[in-house]
Design a protein around this motif. Structure first.
Motif, PDB file in Angstrom:
ATOM      1  N   ILE A 116      45.099   5.423  -8.809  1.00  0.00           N
ATOM      2  CA  ILE A 116      45.564   4.290  -9.614  1.00  0.00           C
ATOM      3  C   ILE A 116      46.792   4.698 -10.440  1.00  0.00           C
ATOM      4  O   ILE A 116      47.747   3.928 -10.572  1.00  0.00           O
ATOM      5  CB  ILE A 116      44.432   3.762 -10.529  1.00  0.00           C
ATOM      6  CG1 ILE A 116      43.312   3.135  -9.695  1.00  0.00           C
ATOM      7  CG2 ILE A 116      44.977   2.753 -11.537  1.00  0.00           C
ATOM      8  CD1 ILE A 116      43.646   1.776  -9.099  1.00  0.00           C
ATOM      9  N   TYR A 291      50.274  -8.752 -10.961  1.00  0.00           N
ATOM     10  CA  TYR A 291      48.974  -9.350 -10.657  1.00  0.00           C
ATOM     11  C   TYR A 291      49.156 -10.632  -9.833  1.00  0.00           C
ATOM     12  O   TYR A 291      48.484 -10.813  -8.815  1.00  0.00           O
ATOM     13  CB  TYR A 291      48.214  -9.640 -11.952  1.00  0.00           C
ATOM     14  CG  TYR A 291      46.902 -10.333 -11.698  1.00  0.00           C
ATOM     15  CD1 TYR A 291      45.813  -9.617 -11.210  1.00  0.00           C
ATOM     16  CD2 TYR A 291      46.751 -11.695 -11.909  1.00  0.00           C
ATOM     17  CE1 TYR A 291      44.613 -10.243 -10.941  1.00  0.00           C
ATOM     18  CE2 TYR A 291      45.554 -12.329 -11.644  1.00  0.00           C
ATOM     19  CZ  TYR A 291      44.486 -11.600 -11.158  1.00  0.00           C
ATOM     20  OH  TYR A 291      43.312 -12.223 -10.886  1.00  0.00           O
TER      21      TYR A 291
ATOM     22  N   SER B  23      40.863  -0.840  -2.931  1.00  0.00           N
ATOM     23  CA  SER B  23      41.765  -0.251  -3.917  1.00  0.00           C
ATOM     24  C   SER B  23      42.723  -1.281  -4.514  1.00  0.00           C
ATOM     25  O   SER B  23      43.138  -1.151  -5.660  1.00  0.00           O
ATOM     26  CB  SER B  23      42.525   0.925  -3.321  1.00  0.00           C
ATOM     27  OG  SER B  23      43.447   0.455  -2.382  1.00  0.00           O
ATOM     28  N   SER B  24      43.065  -2.343  -3.748  1.00  0.00           N
ATOM     29  CA  SER B  24      43.981  -3.316  -4.337  1.00  0.00           C
ATOM     30  C   SER B  24      43.254  -4.171  -5.386  1.00  0.00           C
ATOM     31  O   SER B  24      43.865  -4.632  -6.343  1.00  0.00           O
ATOM     32  CB  SER B  24      44.636  -4.171  -3.258  1.00  0.00           C
ATOM     33  OG  SER B  24      43.711  -5.078  -2.724  1.00  0.00           O
ATOM     34  N   VAL B  26      40.831  -2.933  -7.325  1.00  0.00           N
ATOM     35  CA  VAL B  26      40.743  -2.053  -8.495  1.00  0.00           C
ATOM     36  C   VAL B  26      42.067  -2.093  -9.255  1.00  0.00           C
ATOM     37  O   VAL B  26      42.092  -2.223 -10.477  1.00  0.00           O
ATOM     38  CB  VAL B  26      40.390  -0.608  -8.095  1.00  0.00           C
ATOM     39  CG1 VAL B  26      40.368   0.297  -9.313  1.00  0.00           C
ATOM     40  CG2 VAL B  26      39.048  -0.569  -7.380  1.00  0.00           C
ATOM     41  N   LEU B  27      43.173  -2.017  -8.496  1.00  0.00           N
ATOM     42  CA  LEU B  27      44.480  -2.071  -9.140  1.00  0.00           C
ATOM     43  C   LEU B  27      44.653  -3.392  -9.888  1.00  0.00           C
ATOM     44  O   LEU B  27      45.096  -3.410 -11.046  1.00  0.00           O
ATOM     45  CB  LEU B  27      45.598  -1.906  -8.097  1.00  0.00           C
ATOM     46  CG  LEU B  27      47.012  -1.966  -8.665  1.00  0.00           C
ATOM     47  CD1 LEU B  27      47.257  -0.802  -9.619  1.00  0.00           C
ATOM     48  CD2 LEU B  27      48.052  -1.962  -7.555  1.00  0.00           C
ATOM     49  N   ALA B  28      44.268  -4.511  -9.249  1.00  0.00           N
ATOM     50  CA  ALA B  28      44.383  -5.814  -9.912  1.00  0.00           C
ATOM     51  C   ALA B  28      43.540  -5.834 -11.189  1.00  0.00           C
ATOM     52  O   ALA B  28      43.980  -6.335 -12.233  1.00  0.00           O
ATOM     53  CB  ALA B  28      43.951  -6.923  -8.955  1.00  0.00           C
TER      54      ALA B  28
END
Lengths: 473, 473
Positions: A116, A291, B23-24, B26-28
């Motif tokens: 991350i 986002y 993972s995207s 989690v990033l969001a």
């Protein structure tokens, strides 16, 4: 039955893996990982800079050195690596009393956090690039650069994707990803070499740089589209058209609405009296845009780039840039070193016969990468006597943009190990080869040396030199 | 049998919870959390600053507002919160297509990442405080300030710990933690108020500020010792002595060896030619020191503080400070907002009868916090006519240092919810109460107003104004 109950007992432990991971061990693991990342990035970056190559290439090679290919200091579970392969975990076991039982959880949590941080790094990198790209100046460079850039995106993309699918039987999505990685042009490397040989403000130099900036923007749109395809796992024409339109609308919409955004931004920043009065509102804006981009199935970095482009239009730009630089210095190396560390170059080892296909793919990609850009020079029109070959050669280096593709592709999991490694090899080689080739195709370059070295700042395209800026600039 | 095999099937999924978390997503989730954190910190910080209180207090209250006590935007699994309580998860489900099945994993990963970012924030905060504390000037303030500081650490610590154990039957380790939180003194708040009433360079002001700086250093040593006790879970006299000695030796050792470190640091920084030439070597040093501190069972922040103290002695200090500020601006709010968000003030709601004990504990801590510092004024010797009451009152506000204790205590898991909330209440109240009290005990303060407002910079102790610095300073 005892077996079953043993399993039952262990389930709560497994389910709450991240919660139960000893948080001070995770912190220690993250701190050690960051130390390794910073060592690798500085060692590689400085050596690279010393031999006249962009630091970012050295950071990547530094990452390869500490990663799964060589030293195993920084490894990630994705590649099927288990914890016994991680030297940092071994080090924590011997120095900090990490127990073998707790190791998998700490390893997973550390990898999650570093991944991350690396994604935040590329978001901030794109925000900074946006902040340094001047749209108005760019539009002045004109249609010439736009045509070159478009050709430089379409030709290598089509040749690469079709070639991989037909010659190597790669399925559509990874082939499209590799094709997309071929579209990038590194503005940093080219502008540095052009400046060194005194050709930055020549007609050829202007077109190359303008095209490279437009190429970056087109490339980010392509990446947003391709990344989304990779997530869905299917290529359907309607979806592709939707994605291209939504990416373009998102970027153009952000720029058009930019005046509203940047007026509110300036008004808010002027009112704030406590620390972080510039950086925090800017990051709120950039992260919301990132986002939004990811919510409409594009890449988060497209949003960060758009936010940077918008805030570039404010009179706070210079001060904001100055404050973003140290933050980028802290987080961007995490991205490049992680990309290198995750790349297993071992799959291209020519001594192992099964690696043959990967090697041939790498060679194919390199050839397409070079030819696909060289031919773009032919699209230049109405400029008698111009050095078309030089323009094409100037577009060859992939540099940091190519690496962003490789990194996003690896994170999405669509690239096979050999294909991922082949892309990295292509990026490294095109970047290494461009400076000597450029000197070659400008035969009279020595006579012009250093003529306009200092004119760089008046350059119409004002290239985002983020990644090549050295201390004495 | 079907049941067993179902469990067997689900095990790989559970075991690799963090790897399989999209993972995207989690990033969001991380991006949204950061947006919430930055909103809360700026809203709270600016309002707090407007009414003359330190921004950090507002950031904490902003955290309480978005956290588990009120809005449930930023919640963490530690408190037994499940994902249905997290508004961010709900938001991701409705806007980004997060599936309910994937939610627990994304929630766990997001919480892990934000917690580590918050710990990196407090590490950078302590590094910056170290970088702004001038040891030589401090030694010049002399023995007077040292005696006041020691009394200000010992009296509230002893009274608080013994009181909690005997009156409330709290067991040793949480009682010691709460006692330790009582030792802090916020230099930021006191120096700001003293400057406002024109008493910064009075004899009383000098002693208060000198004592507050020494108090910080003693406090960090106490925290390192107490944090280690919390990890081991047992209090044994030998261990306590070992920890006190090792913490002191670590800090003094770092300072003594400082000359070697900072000469190599300057030599390295001078050689580096690529971006991050100052920040990256500084962070390598700080993170290694933080790692070493945690390996010898102290707190990571002690190492970062020591690294800051050492690098303060170099001529790169000013430039390094300038670059660390934006990084701190980005990461430190994550710490303070997270501390607030994790605090469940609901456990002190007086309308619920079972909360009585927590409330009485909070009142007890507040009384000890005030009296324990006021009496320190009595230890001043050989200064006829000095305002002893003013010195004691000047030591009352706990501010950011008290919050660091509360945050580390909460992260270690040793504090019960009511005790944790009681500590936060104590920090908030002592910080709110100090400015008006200080004005009261300097009765002639109006006549001296603004007399030495501009002398702040020549202040012997050069207080680390990190947390109160406003834009116009």
């Amino acid at each position: 039955m005892p077996f079953t109950s043993a399993i039952n007992l262990s389930i709560p432990l497994l389910a709450t893996a991240t919660e139960t991971a000893d948080s001070s061990m995770v912190l220690a693991a993250v701190l050690l990982s960051l130390v390794v990342i910073y060592f690798a990035s500085k060692l590689g970056g400085e050596l690279s800079n010393k031999v006249g190559l962009p630091p970012v290439l050295g950071e990547l090679v530094g990452g390869v050195l500490v990663g799964v290919s060589v030293l195993h200091l920084l490894v990630f579970p994705e590649g099927g690596t288990d914890t016994s392969n991680s030297l940092i975990m071994y080090f924590l076991q011997t120095t900090a009393g990490l127990t073998p039982e707790a190791t998998p959880q700490v390893f997973a949590a550390q990898s999650e956090v570093i991944s991350i941080l690396s994604e935040l790094g590329v978001i901030i990198l794109l925000f900074e690039i946006g902040l340094e790209s001047n749209l108005k100046d760019l539009m002045a460079v004109g249609i010439q650069a736009f045509v070159v850039a478009s050709a430089g995106v379409i030709v290598p993309f089509a040749a690469g994707t079709v070639g991989l699918m037909t010659i190597f039987g790669i399925s559509a999505i990874p082939a499209i990803f590799a094709g997309a990685a071929l579209t990038a042009t590194s503005i940093g490397i080219t502008s540095k070499v052009l400046s060194e040989i005194g050709r930055l403000n020549s007609k050829e130099g202007q077109i190359i740089l303008g095209a490279a900036v437009i190429d970056d923007i087109l490339g980010i749109i392509v990446l947003a589209v391709v990344g989304s395809l990779a997530k869905d796992g299917v290529v359907d024409v309607g979806n592709v058209i939707y994605l291209i339109i939504s990416a373009s609308v998102f970027l153009i919409g952000a720029i058009v609405l930019g005046n509203v955004f940047n007026k509110s931004f300036v008004a808010i920043a002027d009112k704030l009296k406590t620390r972080g009065e510039l950086v925090i509102p800017a990051f709120i804006f950039a992260f919301i845009m990132a986002y939004l981009a990811s919510v409409i199935h594009l890449e988060a970095i497209l949003g960060a780039f758009a936010a940077g482009l918008v805030l570039e239009e404010t009179d706070k730009r210079k001060e904001l840039q100055k404050q973003v630089i140290p933050i980028a210095d802290m987080l961007v190396p995490v991205f490049f070193v992680t990309v290198g560390a995750k790349t297993d170059l071992g799959v291209l080892n020519p001594a192992i016969p099964t690696n043959q296909e990967g090697l041939i793919m790498a060679i194919f990609l390199i050839i397409v990468a070079i030819i696909g850009k060289v031919v773009t020079g032919l699209t230049v029109f109405g400029q008698p006597g111009i050095n078309r070959l030089a323009i094409g050669v100037g577009m060859i280096p992939r540099g940091e943009v190519g690496l962003i593709f490789a990194g996003v592709g690896a994170a999405s999991g669509v690239l096979s190990k050999p294909l991922g490694a082949a892309i990295i090899m292509m990026v490294i080689l095109t970047t290494f080869i461009a400076p000597p080739l450029l000197r070659l195709v400008f035969p009279d370059s020595d006579t012009a040396t250093n003529l306009d070295n200092n004119l760089g700042e008046s350059l119409a395209a004002e290239p985002p030199q983020t990644l090549i800026t050295t201390k004495d600039d």
